[in-house]
Design a protein around this motif. Sequence first.
Motif, mmCIF file in Angstrom:
data_model
loop_
_atom_site.group_PDB
_atom_site.id
_atom_site.type_symbol
_atom_site.label_atom_id
_atom_site.label_comp_id
_atom_site.label_asym_id
_atom_site.label_seq_id
_atom_site.Cartn_x
_atom_site.Cartn_y
_atom_site.Cartn_z
ATOM 1 N N LYS A 201 27.206 34.488 32.837
ATOM 2 C CA LYS A 201 28.505 34.695 33.469
ATOM 3 C C LYS A 201 29.200 35.934 32.925
ATOM 4 N N THR A 202 29.058 36.189 31.629
ATOM 5 C CA THR A 202 29.723 37.356 31.038
ATOM 6 C C THR A 202 29.234 38.662 31.663
ATOM 7 N N LEU A 203 28.002 38.671 32.163
ATOM 8 C CA LEU A 203 27.459 39.896 32.759
ATOM 9 C C LEU A 203 28.232 40.308 34.009
ATOM 10 N N SER A 204 28.908 39.344 34.636
ATOM 11 C CA SER A 204 29.673 39.652 35.849
ATOM 12 C C SER A 204 31.137 39.960 35.556
ATOM 13 N N LEU A 205 31.530 39.899 34.288
ATOM 14 C CA LEU A 205 32.919 40.179 33.930
ATOM 15 C C LEU A 205 33.061 41.672 33.642
ATOM 16 N N PRO A 206 33.790 42.407 34.465
ATOM 17 C CA PRO A 206 33.873 43.867 34.278
ATOM 18 C C PRO A 206 34.534 44.273 32.977
ATOM 19 N N TYR A 207 35.300 43.364 32.375
ATOM 20 C CA TYR A 207 36.005 43.692 31.138
ATOM 21 C C TYR A 207 35.251 43.225 29.887
ATOM 22 N N ALA A 208 34.059 42.667 30.053
ATOM 23 C CA ALA A 208 33.279 42.164 28.916
ATOM 24 C C ALA A 208 32.318 43.239 28.419
#
Length: 508
Positions: A201-208
Amino acid sequence: MRLLLSVFVCIFFSSSVFGQVAPKDFKLQHGTYTVGFQHFLKVDSTRTYKKVFQWTHKSIPRPIPVSIWYPATEKSSTKTTILTYLEIFKAEREWEQLPNEQLLNWFPYPVNNAHNRAMLHDETQAFINSNVANGKFPVIIYAPSYEASSIENFILCEYLASHGFVVISSPSRGAETKYFTGGTAKDLEAQARDIEFLLQKTLSLPYADTEKIATMGFSFGGLSNVLTQMRNDCIKAIVSLDGSIRYNYKTLKTSAFADISKVDVPFIHMAQKDIPEAVLKADKIDPKLNHEFTFYDSLVHSNAYKLKFHDLTHSNFSSFGILFQPRDKRQDKNDVKILASYKLVSKYTLHFLNAYLKNDQASLQFLENTPSQNEIPSSLLSKTSKKATPKPFIFQDFNDLAAKQQYQNLQSLYQKLLQKHPKLELAEWKLNNLGLQLSYQPKTSQQGILVFQFATYLYPKSANLYDSLAEAYVFMNDHKNAIRNFEKSLALNPKNQNAIDRLKQLRK
């Protein structure tokens, strides 16, 4: 939050009292960011799940409730409250439709008393759906304790988000239902897979910042997060909040993926105080649990820290534990001491993550200091640590560095590495394989040529390397250089039939 009965102290109502702590009493020193909060439901369609109190044989795709705390730019109009988090708690316990007025009557904790009723509308530090701050931020994946909620440690999660971290969590659930099977390897695998779901899921977070990911686990979550790191190299640090890696390492070792040599990232374990002898005896707890830590002792390739908080028992390592769990009069300290030590837990967690995910040297120095050097009385905390023994530098390590510079200046890189790693060996067949892998991809063909040129520098008498280099030039339609290198190969090995055949074709 439920504890492993075979390991931890059972708390009896006859010997317990309830704390009188509210969110405002924690008084953590928050960072410069406003804290944003989101909660939503995702589904893992690769696994099935049953809601036990729907009394049906029907299975559904595994639901994954997700809580995220993140650095925000501004405050939204809606601030989180204790009730906000308890509504998430009841939904994760699969009582979504339970009226809020029944909430305190329904679960063992929090109990329905005047203090908790008054606290329901107390505000915490997060704002719901606030805009994310600009930039990319390191990620902490939080693994809750035994059958616990994603928000069980919300005060620590808010604190870390205010200092520039994204914290993401999901509830701790069994493989097939919300219930564990007793803290078994099956439960361990279920939670590890949930952590990996969040990792994706973190891979889809632009701010991660997905190059800077750590796991943080409390109790049973502190066992699952270690297994997850063992099979995911992208996890760069591990925080253990009195994690079961200390108490139940034998369960992890039953996993097919267990390999302590893979734990080569910084590790910090913060432990409860010694359990009093009277409690050990009364609750039939093995006294070895007060001092044995096989996993920590076995770590070789990690910078590892082991802290013992002399005023904390196990449940005090979570926000819910401090707010809602009854105090065990046989060993729990008073609320003032518990809050002071939880503040230290939060502070050490922040410094550890700053040091190893943000490369903050001041935080690293804080970790290396003795507690007294950090002006912390020895009555509160004791600490030991050990330095990592570096792993042997191998071909994959060389290739990682070479790839970063697009395989330019490999001779210079090799000479520099030899000074640090005099036993470094780059096998001829590995260089040959790497060169071909790169050469036969149009986007990296020139990088393959560079690898072969470096390989022939190391192995100037290798007919096979010149033959492969020539094949790379054929693939690139550079026949002149292909002929030249087939001729070199043939000079070194006159019986090289491939070179003989290729030269006939190229000279026509």
